[in-house]
Design a protein around this motif. Structure first.
Motif: not given
Length: 268
Positions: A49-70
């Motif tokens: 869905g569009s919102m689920g995909t938007r959330v993934i994009g926001e996760v990827a763009a967040s500065p806090d994404a660097a805190l996660i060991d992907w």
């Protein structure tokens, strides 16, 4: 379809889709970080869905994404369209398109559903996914046929469906398989693969995204105290530790104010 001790949903309003996507992404990053601190890895069950995909994009763009060991994040999908693996209508393809490749996932931990160009039938794809889930559960020492899932992200359809569990269909009540094929989906394409409701509800946290005025009636339906899972599948999703209905305010007008026996209370 949920355990007697499962917490009741909390309704969390947002002033629009942008804030809903950003807030959900921030919540998701917090859960993944806490899970890795506790267990050394984290597991998320994604939706389409569009919102689920938007959330993934926001996760990827967040500065806090660097805190996660992907490289220590496990990714599963609650459902998938049975189409060729690279088809842009597939949930997994849309998620990949929204992702930032600089955040390096371990692709052995990312578990797409087999596509129609990789396996013969949707039933075969469902069986393959069941076996993959069971193998992951065994590898981590989990009881049963499902691995530990920290958070399941779902979207509510305008007809109240979640994953590929559609209203008016008895397969919403299936308990005989963690994953099964859908042969005649009311939404195209007709062939899909979906997790069962008990499988989804095994997640520690279940978050249901509800965005836009067209979802107002669906949100009102799942809040009815007397609604059944077959009537409104979205009403029956419950995490073992937390259930959030993350909604935009324009989806709220169809919701009765403090309905008697309402299963969800608003969180300010």
């Amino acid at each position: 379809m949920s355990g007697a001790d499962s917490p009741q949903p909390r309704l969390v309003p947002h002033d629009g889709e942008d804030s809903l996507a950003r807030d959900t992404a921030a919540r998701l990053l917090e859960v993944l970080e806490a899970a890795q601190d506790e267990r050394g890895e984290a597991t998320v069950l994604l939706t389409g869905g569009s919102m689920g995909t938007r959330v993934i994009g926001e996760v990827a763009a967040s500065p806090d994404a660097a805190l996660i060991d992907w490289s220590r994040v496990n990714v599963w999908w609650s459902d998938e369209r049975f189409l060729p693996g690279a088809d842009p209508e597939r949930n997994g393809v849309q998620a990949a398109d929204a992702w930032d490749e600089s955040l390096e996932l371990d692709w052995d931990r990312v578990h797409p559903v087999a596509g129609s160009d990789e396996i013969d039938t949707a039933d075969d794809a469902a069986r393959d996914y069941r076996e993959e889930l069971a193998a992951a559960a065994e590898a981590e020492g989990s009881a049963g046929d499902l691995p530990h899932v920290d958070v399941a992200l779902l979207s509510l359809g305008p007809d109240t469906h979640v994953a590929s569990l559609f209203p008016g269909r008895e397969d919403v009540l299936r308990t005989d398989a963690t994953v099964f094929a859908v042969a005649d989906s009311p939404k195209p394409p007709p062939e899909r693969v979906t997790m069962s409701l008990p499988a989804i509800n095994s997640a520690q946290k279940v978050w249901l995204l509800v965005s836009g005025a067209p979802k107002a009636d669906a949100l009102a339906s799942i809040r009815r105290a007397d609604v059944t899972p077959v009537e409104a599948p979205g009403s029956a999703v419950r995490g073992t530790h937390e259930t959030l209905w993350l909604v935009t305010e324009d989806a709220l007008p169809g919701v009765p104010q403090d309905p008697e026996g309402s299963p969800a209370q608003s969180e300010d």
